[in-house]
Motif scaffolding. Structure first.
Motif, PDB file in Angstrom:
ATOM      1  N   ILE A   5     -42.082 -55.820  42.771  1.00 44.44           N
ATOM      2  CA  ILE A   5     -42.163 -57.144  43.366  1.00 44.44           C
ATOM      3  C   ILE A   5     -42.017 -57.057  44.875  1.00 44.44           C
ATOM      4  CG2 ILE A   5     -41.093 -59.428  43.446  1.00 44.44           C
ATOM      5  CD1 ILE A   5     -40.108 -58.943  40.635  1.00 44.44           C
ATOM      6  N   LEU A   6     -41.152 -56.179  45.358  1.00 48.03           N
ATOM      7  CA  LEU A   6     -40.843 -56.132  46.771  1.00 48.03           C
ATOM      8  C   LEU A   6     -41.954 -55.456  47.552  1.00 48.03           C
ATOM      9  CD1 LEU A   6     -37.087 -55.126  46.652  1.00 48.03           C
ATOM     10  CD2 LEU A   6     -38.110 -57.388  46.577  1.00 48.03           C
ATOM     11  N   LEU A   7     -42.078 -55.827  48.833  1.00 45.89           N
ATOM     12  CA  LEU A   7     -42.995 -55.147  49.726  1.00 45.89           C
ATOM     13  C   LEU A   7     -42.437 -53.755  49.994  1.00 45.89           C
ATOM     14  CD1 LEU A   7     -43.982 -57.761  52.438  1.00 45.89           C
ATOM     15  CD2 LEU A   7     -45.496 -56.598  50.860  1.00 45.89           C
ATOM     16  N   SER A   8     -43.169 -52.752  49.645  1.00 44.90           N
ATOM     17  CA  SER A   8     -42.689 -51.399  49.866  1.00 44.90           C
ATOM     18  C   SER A   8     -43.868 -50.469  49.993  1.00 44.90           C
ATOM     19  CB  SER A   8     -41.790 -50.946  48.708  1.00 44.90           C
ATOM     20  OG  SER A   8     -42.530 -50.927  47.505  1.00 44.90           O
ATOM     21  N   ALA A   9     -43.599 -49.251  50.420  1.00 42.02           N
ATOM     22  CA  ALA A   9     -44.646 -48.253  50.534  1.00 42.02           C
ATOM     23  C   ALA A   9     -44.009 -46.902  50.278  1.00 42.02           C
ATOM     24  CB  ALA A   9     -45.293 -48.306  51.912  1.00 42.02           C
ATOM     25  N   ASP A  10     -44.172 -46.383  49.081  1.00 43.48           N
ATOM     26  CA  ASP A  10     -43.533 -45.126  48.743  1.00 43.48           C
ATOM     27  C   ASP A  10     -44.300 -43.946  49.327  1.00 43.48           C
ATOM     28  OD1 ASP A  10     -41.612 -46.459  47.298  1.00 43.48           O
ATOM     29  OD2 ASP A  10     -42.850 -46.516  45.486  1.00 43.48           O
ATOM     30  N   GLN A  11     -45.623 -43.919  49.078  1.00 42.53           N
ATOM     31  CA  GLN A  11     -46.404 -42.794  49.552  1.00 42.53           C
ATOM     32  C   GLN A  11     -47.664 -43.226  50.286  1.00 42.53           C
ATOM     33  OE1 GLN A  11     -47.152 -40.249  46.220  1.00 42.53           O
ATOM     34  NE2 GLN A  11     -45.004 -39.752  45.890  1.00 42.53           N
ATOM     35  N   GLU A  12     -48.015 -44.475  50.243  1.00 45.75           N
ATOM     36  CA  GLU A  12     -49.219 -44.940  50.892  1.00 45.75           C
ATOM     37  C   GLU A  12     -49.057 -46.411  51.235  1.00 45.75           C
ATOM     38  OE1 GLU A  12     -51.559 -45.845  46.683  1.00 45.75           O
ATOM     39  OE2 GLU A  12     -52.301 -44.334  48.069  1.00 45.75           O
ATOM     40  N   VAL A  13     -49.969 -46.889  52.109  1.00 46.82           N
ATOM     41  CA  VAL A  13     -49.942 -48.303  52.468  1.00 46.82           C
ATOM     42  C   VAL A  13     -50.299 -49.134  51.246  1.00 46.82           C
ATOM     43  CG1 VAL A  13     -50.985 -50.068  53.917  1.00 46.82           C
ATOM     44  CG2 VAL A  13     -50.547 -47.810  54.852  1.00 46.82           C
ATOM     45  N   ASP A  14     -49.517 -50.167  51.010  1.00 45.43           N
ATOM     46  CA  ASP A  14     -49.706 -50.948  49.784  1.00 45.43           C
ATOM     47  C   ASP A  14     -49.448 -52.415  50.074  1.00 45.43           C
ATOM     48  OD1 ASP A  14     -49.890 -51.885  47.240  1.00 45.43           O
ATOM     49  OD2 ASP A  14     -47.889 -51.225  46.643  1.00 45.43           O
ATOM     50  N   PHE A  15     -50.496 -53.235  49.967  1.00 42.76           N
ATOM     51  CA  PHE A  15     -50.295 -54.667  50.150  1.00 42.76           C
ATOM     52  C   PHE A  15     -51.089 -55.461  49.102  1.00 42.76           C
ATOM     53  CE2 PHE A  15     -54.403 -54.434  52.037  1.00 42.76           C
ATOM     54  CZ  PHE A  15     -54.372 -53.404  52.969  1.00 42.76           C
ATOM     55  N   MET A  16     -51.347 -54.839  47.956  1.00 43.57           N
ATOM     56  CA  MET A  16     -52.107 -55.499  46.907  1.00 43.57           C
ATOM     57  C   MET A  16     -51.170 -56.121  45.884  1.00 43.57           C
ATOM     58  SD  MET A  16     -55.123 -54.988  47.998  1.00 43.57           S
ATOM     59  CE  MET A  16     -56.084 -55.575  46.611  1.00 43.57           C
ATOM     60  N   VAL A  17     -51.744 -56.964  45.019  1.00 40.82           N
ATOM     61  CA  VAL A  17     -51.004 -57.543  43.915  1.00 40.82           C
ATOM     62  C   VAL A  17     -50.956 -56.522  42.783  1.00 40.82           C
ATOM     63  CG1 VAL A  17     -50.944 -59.417  42.235  1.00 40.82           C
ATOM     64  CG2 VAL A  17     -51.762 -59.856  44.552  1.00 40.82           C
ATOM     65  N   HIS A  18     -49.767 -56.304  42.223  1.00 44.19           N
ATOM     66  CA  HIS A  18     -49.599 -55.313  41.163  1.00 44.19           C
ATOM     67  C   HIS A  18     -49.299 -55.988  39.834  1.00 44.19           C
ATOM     68  CE1 HIS A  18     -49.665 -52.141  44.109  1.00 44.19           C
ATOM     69  NE2 HIS A  18     -48.721 -52.752  44.805  1.00 44.19           N
ATOM     70  N   GLY A  19     -49.656 -55.302  38.780  1.00 39.56           N
ATOM     71  CA  GLY A  19     -49.307 -55.781  37.453  1.00 39.56           C
ATOM     72  C   GLY A  19     -47.876 -55.405  37.118  1.00 39.56           C
ATOM     73  N   GLY A  27     -57.483 -61.097  22.066  1.00 39.58           N
ATOM     74  CA  GLY A  27     -58.232 -59.863  22.263  1.00 39.58           C
ATOM     75  C   GLY A  27     -58.403 -59.439  23.697  1.00 39.58           C
ATOM     76  N   HIS A  28     -57.929 -60.247  24.664  1.00 38.83           N
ATOM     77  CA  HIS A  28     -58.048 -59.912  26.081  1.00 38.83           C
ATOM     78  C   HIS A  28     -56.684 -59.508  26.651  1.00 38.83           C
ATOM     79  CE1 HIS A  28     -62.195 -61.426  26.418  1.00 38.83           C
ATOM     80  NE2 HIS A  28     -61.811 -62.411  25.630  1.00 38.83           N
ATOM     81  N   THR A  29     -56.712 -58.563  27.558  1.00 39.92           N
ATOM     82  CA  THR A  29     -55.483 -58.139  28.225  1.00 39.92           C
ATOM     83  C   THR A  29     -55.194 -59.060  29.399  1.00 39.92           C
ATOM     84  OG1 THR A  29     -55.856 -55.819  27.625  1.00 39.92           O
ATOM     85  CG2 THR A  29     -54.308 -56.256  29.414  1.00 39.92           C
ATOM     86  N   VAL A  30     -54.052 -59.706  29.380  1.00 37.71           N
ATOM     87  CA  VAL A  30     -53.636 -60.620  30.450  1.00 37.71           C
ATOM     88  C   VAL A  30     -52.458 -60.003  31.187  1.00 37.71           C
ATOM     89  CG1 VAL A  30     -52.807 -62.938  31.001  1.00 37.71           C
ATOM     90  CG2 VAL A  30     -54.404 -62.604  29.093  1.00 37.71           C
ATOM     91  N   TRP A  31     -52.590 -59.913  32.502  1.00 36.87           N
ATOM     92  CA  TRP A  31     -51.539 -59.297  33.312  1.00 36.87           C
ATOM     93  C   TRP A  31     -50.649 -60.355  33.949  1.00 36.87           C
ATOM     94  CZ3 TRP A  31     -49.990 -54.357  33.991  1.00 36.87           C
ATOM     95  CH2 TRP A  31     -50.826 -53.349  33.505  1.00 36.87           C
ATOM     96  N   ILE A  32     -49.363 -60.112  33.892  1.00 42.78           N
ATOM     97  CA  ILE A  32     -48.396 -60.865  34.693  1.00 42.78           C
ATOM     98  C   ILE A  32     -48.187 -60.054  35.957  1.00 42.78           C
ATOM     99  CG2 ILE A  32     -46.056 -61.768  34.844  1.00 42.78           C
ATOM    100  CD1 ILE A  32     -47.846 -63.248  32.877  1.00 42.78           C
ATOM    101  N   THR A  33     -48.596 -60.609  37.085  1.00 46.51           N
ATOM    102  CA  THR A  33     -48.577 -59.873  38.343  1.00 46.51           C
ATOM    103  C   THR A  33     -47.377 -60.259  39.204  1.00 46.51           C
ATOM    104  OG1 THR A  33     -49.876 -61.520  39.565  1.00 46.51           O
ATOM    105  CG2 THR A  33     -51.093 -59.891  38.266  1.00 46.51           C
ATOM    106  N   THR A  34     -47.280 -59.564  40.339  1.00 46.82           N
ATOM    107  CA  THR A  34     -46.213 -59.880  41.293  1.00 46.82           C
ATOM    108  C   THR A  34     -46.315 -61.319  41.783  1.00 46.82           C
ATOM    109  OG1 THR A  34     -47.616 -58.916  43.015  1.00 46.82           O
ATOM    110  CG2 THR A  34     -45.894 -57.519  42.105  1.00 46.82           C
ATOM    111  N   THR A  35     -47.540 -61.849  41.849  1.00 46.85           N
ATOM    112  CA  THR A  35     -47.713 -63.235  42.271  1.00 46.85           C
ATOM    113  C   THR A  35     -47.038 -64.196  41.303  1.00 46.85           C
ATOM    114  OG1 THR A  35     -49.809 -62.767  43.395  1.00 46.85           O
ATOM    115  CG2 THR A  35     -49.383 -65.056  42.789  1.00 46.85           C
TER     116      THR A  35
END
Length: 239
Positions: A5-19, A27-35
């Motif tokens: 959830i937190l803004l972080s960068a372990d090994q690379e620049v990262d500013f995208m929404v994550h699952g 039958g469909h995969t639904v993701w709960i994201t950081t948003t």
């Protein structure tokens, strides 16, 4: 997809929404994201504040102090902002404008809490623009009637109708994109700082957070609400 959830960068620049996690739905995969998680956290913050404010006002004193004073200042500020723009129609829209103002503002400054601002996701800002669009046209048909709406689309000349229609449809898109792009740009800048400078990004990025999250966030909140009030007031006209 990565998690977090937190803004972080372990090994690379990262500013995208994550699952965060996923589940199956018909039958469909639904993701709960950081948003989704950050929106929920903002809702919880606003809900707790509302409950505390309600309790404070139930036991309000004639001379406000402490938390009661804060609540009254916020309400008075929002009422004055709406009244200054919408005049006699302010009472009809004060609740809506006040609600979206507080939600957008808390969402914009949530980066100060280490969250990814929900308004940096177009899936959050677009519904806000669509709600404003619906309110604008509801009041336009209510006060100007169908004949007045058609007349407005055909001014100053009938062949301008397609241009006026495009202009009307562009309102929710421009409102939502303006808010989304400005908040996202600040999120991207902070992600670049943390991702590229890594261990050097200690303490001093707080000053950047104050600008991108607090200052810019407050301005974008005000702009969105001011444009909303202006559009609605124009739809109502002199009624």
């Amino acid at each position: 997809m990565g998690q977090g959830i937190l803004l972080s960068a372990d090994q690379e620049v990262d500013f995208m929404v994550h699952g965060v996690f996923s589940y199956k739905w018909f039958g469909h995969t639904v993701w709960i994201t950081t948003t989704h998680v950050c929106v929920l956290i903002v809702f919880l913050i606003l809900g707790i504040f509302a409950l505390c404010a309600n309790r404070a006002m139930k036991h309000a004193s004639d001379v406000p102090t402490g938390f009661q004073n804060v609540v009254e200042i916020i309400v008075e500020m929002l009422d004055n902002m709406v009244k200054g723009t919408m005049g006699k129609n302010a009472s009809k829209f004060a609740n809506y404008i006040g609600t979206i103002f507080i939600f957008i503002f808390i969402s914009n400054i949530s980066g100060l809490l280490g969250l990814r601002p929900p308004t940096a996701d177009y899936g959050v800002t677009l519904p806000l623009g669509v709600m404003t669009f619906a309110i604008i046209h509801f009041n336009k048909f209510k006060y100007q009637k169908v004949s007045g709406v058609i007349k407005g689309l055909c001014e100053p000349w009938p062949f301008w109708a397609p241009i006026n229609i495009i202009g009307d449809v562009a309102v929710p898109i421009s409102l939502s994109l303006r808010l989304f792009a400005n908040v996202l740009s600040g999120t991207v800048m902070m992600a670049l700082v943390y991702g590229l400078l890594k261990w050097f990004a200690v303490f001093w990025p707080a000053a950047l957070h104050v600008y991108f999250d607090l200052f810019s966030g407050a301005i974008q909140t005000y702009v969105f609400c001011m444009l909303t009030m202006t559009y609605v007031a124009d739809a109502i006209g002199d009624n």
